[in-house]
Design an enzyme around this catalytic site. Structure first.
Site, short mmCIF file in Angstrom:
data_model
loop_
_atom_site.label_atom_id
_atom_site.label_comp_id
_atom_site.label_asym_id
_atom_site.label_seq_id
_atom_site.Cartn_x
_atom_site.Cartn_y
_atom_site.Cartn_z
N LYS A 159 -1.72 -4.40 16.45
CA LYS A 159 -2.56 -3.19 15.72
C LYS A 159 -3.63 -2.64 16.93
O LYS A 159 -4.10 -1.34 16.67
CB LYS A 159 -3.35 -3.92 14.59
CG LYS A 159 -2.46 -4.35 13.55
CD LYS A 159 -2.06 -3.09 12.74
CE LYS A 159 -0.99 -3.27 11.66
NZ LYS A 159 -0.21 -2.33 11.05
N ASN B 173 3.18 3.65 7.67
CA ASN B 173 2.75 2.23 7.11
C ASN B 173 3.47 1.21 7.41
O ASN B 173 3.24 -0.03 6.92
CB ASN B 173 2.88 2.90 5.58
CG ASN B 173 2.36 1.67 4.79
OD1 ASN B 173 1.31 1.01 4.74
ND2 ASN B 173 3.61 1.07 3.88
N TYR C 13 0.65 -9.92 15.71
CA TYR C 13 0.31 -8.97 14.76
C TYR C 13 -0.92 -8.39 15.22
O TYR C 13 -0.90 -7.21 15.37
CB TYR C 13 -0.08 -9.71 13.35
CG TYR C 13 -0.78 -8.60 12.59
CD1 TYR C 13 0.33 -7.81 11.72
CD2 TYR C 13 -2.11 -8.63 11.97
CE1 TYR C 13 -0.03 -6.98 11.02
CE2 TYR C 13 -2.53 -7.70 11.23
CZ TYR C 13 -1.46 -6.87 10.57
OH TYR C 13 -2.04 -5.82 9.50
N LEU D 186 0.94 -1.29 -0.11
CA LEU D 186 0.17 -0.18 -0.04
C LEU D 186 0.85 1.23 0.00
O LEU D 186 0.49 2.26 -0.70
CB LEU D 186 -1.02 0.00 1.36
CG LEU D 186 -1.93 -1.12 1.38
CD1 LEU D 186 -2.70 -1.07 2.72
CD2 LEU D 186 -2.83 -0.98 -0.06
N THR E 38 10.15 6.45 2.87
CA THR E 38 10.93 5.81 3.42
C THR E 38 10.91 4.52 3.46
O THR E 38 9.87 3.92 3.22
CB THR E 38 11.19 6.26 4.74
OG1 THR E 38 10.23 5.41 5.53
CG2 THR E 38 11.22 7.72 5.14
N SER F 293 -3.53 0.76 10.23
CA SER F 293 -3.77 -0.35 10.91
C SER F 293 -4.37 -1.55 10.09
O SER F 293 -3.71 -1.92 9.13
CB SER F 293 -4.89 0.09 12.18
OG SER F 293 -4.88 -1.11 12.99
N THR G 256 -2.30 -7.40 -1.70
CA THR G 256 -0.87 -6.99 -1.78
C THR G 256 0.03 -8.23 -1.54
O THR G 256 -0.33 -9.16 -1.62
CB THR G 256 -0.69 -5.83 -0.82
OG1 THR G 256 -0.88 -6.52 0.60
CG2 THR G 256 -1.81 -4.72 -0.55
N ASP H 79 14.94 2.17 8.94
CA ASP H 79 14.31 0.99 9.59
C ASP H 79 13.68 1.49 10.93
O ASP H 79 14.38 2.04 11.79
CB ASP H 79 15.61 0.18 9.79
CG ASP H 79 15.15 -1.14 10.60
OD1 ASP H 79 13.84 -1.30 10.84
OD2 ASP H 79 15.97 -2.27 10.54
#
Length: 276
Positions: A153, A84, A149, A15, A33, A135, A184, A57
């Site tokens: 979030k 992101n 994960y 994305l 970045t 998110s 994606t 990073d």
């Protein structure tokens, strides 16, 4: 519409990359970045005047602060910051290793928190701005096999909801973007721990098989998802949360309905805990 300046982390793929491409195509300036900046060389050649690429990073807080300082200084001001950068750790809570847990939280949660903390002084100084935190529907619901994960979030959404109230007087606002399963490279980049056979015939195993077989339903269109995020960021007064995709809408709606029903059913118990 006046051109805007955007800062996007994790912009080399997914994305983030699509957002950079769409923004540059409409004439905006983008500071992008990424850990793998070489993957953006072609885009840099296409937009040499309006695209700045910096290695970052987000697990390195000192580097995040230095990069943010450099970009605000070199670009003058930044209208929208898009947090992101992140990835998915794909394993049952018992399966994942200590190092995997640490890296997942350091990247997705601490990395996002430190990026936001780094940009706030500059946004305050320039009189305001907008932060888009990418998110997931996984910030409000949970699938088996994604426990770590989800922890990141759910965590970042709580952080943002609090900070949004803290900085609103300075003209800084937030959008929490919550895409559902989207086309994606997210699934291809999942980090996986060694499997424990005991989870084979459990909900965790079912989700693994669905992802690996391709039967996990992915309805979200990546380009349309990014278009909706940009449109929300362009609005004068966007909502705090932006749900993206029919899967996300249905799953979040169902989860909130169940939660409200559970809360309502416990009203008397809740009130009984008050002092007389």
């Amino acid at each position: 519409m006046m051109t805007k300046t955007w800062l996007i982390t994790g912009a080399s793929s997914g994305l983030g990359r699509l957002m950079a491409e769409q923004l540059l195509a409409r004439g905006d300036r983008v500071a992008a970045t990424a850990r793998r900046t070489n993957k953006m060389a072609e885009l840099q050649a296409q937009y040499p005047e309006t695209l700045i690429i910096e290695h970052l990073d987000v697990t390195d807080t000192a580097s995040t602060r230095a990069t943010v300082q450099h970009l605000f200084s070199s670009m003058g001001s930044i209208d929208v910051v898009v947090s992101n950068a992140g990835y998915g750790l794909f394993g049952a809570g018992e399966e994942v290793t200590d190092d995997q847990i640490k890296h997942q939280i350091t990247t997705n949660l601490i990395g996002s928190i430190q990026l936001i903390r780094a940009v706030l002084p500059y946004l305050r100084e320039q009189g305001g701005g907008r932060i888009v935190q990418v998110s997931s529907e996984g910030g409000q619901i949970a699938y088996p096999n994604f426990s770590l994960y989800h922890s990141t979030k759910w965590g970042i959404e709580g952080f943002v909801e609090s900070v949004a109230q803290e900085v609103a007087p300075f003209g800084i606002d937030f959008i929490i973007a919550e895409p559902g399963p989207t086309g994606t490279n997210f699934a291809a980049n999942l980090v996986r721990p060694p499997l424990m056979e005991v989870y084979e015939n459990t909900p965790a195993g079912e989700v693994r098989r669905a992802v690996d077989s391709g039967s996990f339903d992915i309805k979200g269109d990546a380009a349309r998802t990014v278009e909706a995020m940009i449109a929300a960021a362009d609005r004068e007064k966007p909502a705090l949360r932006l749900t993206l995709g029919s899967t996300a809408y249905e799953s979040i709606s169902n989860a909130l309905t169940r939660r409200l029903a559970e809360l309502t059913s416990q009203r008397d118990i809740a009130l009984s805990a008050d002092s007389d």
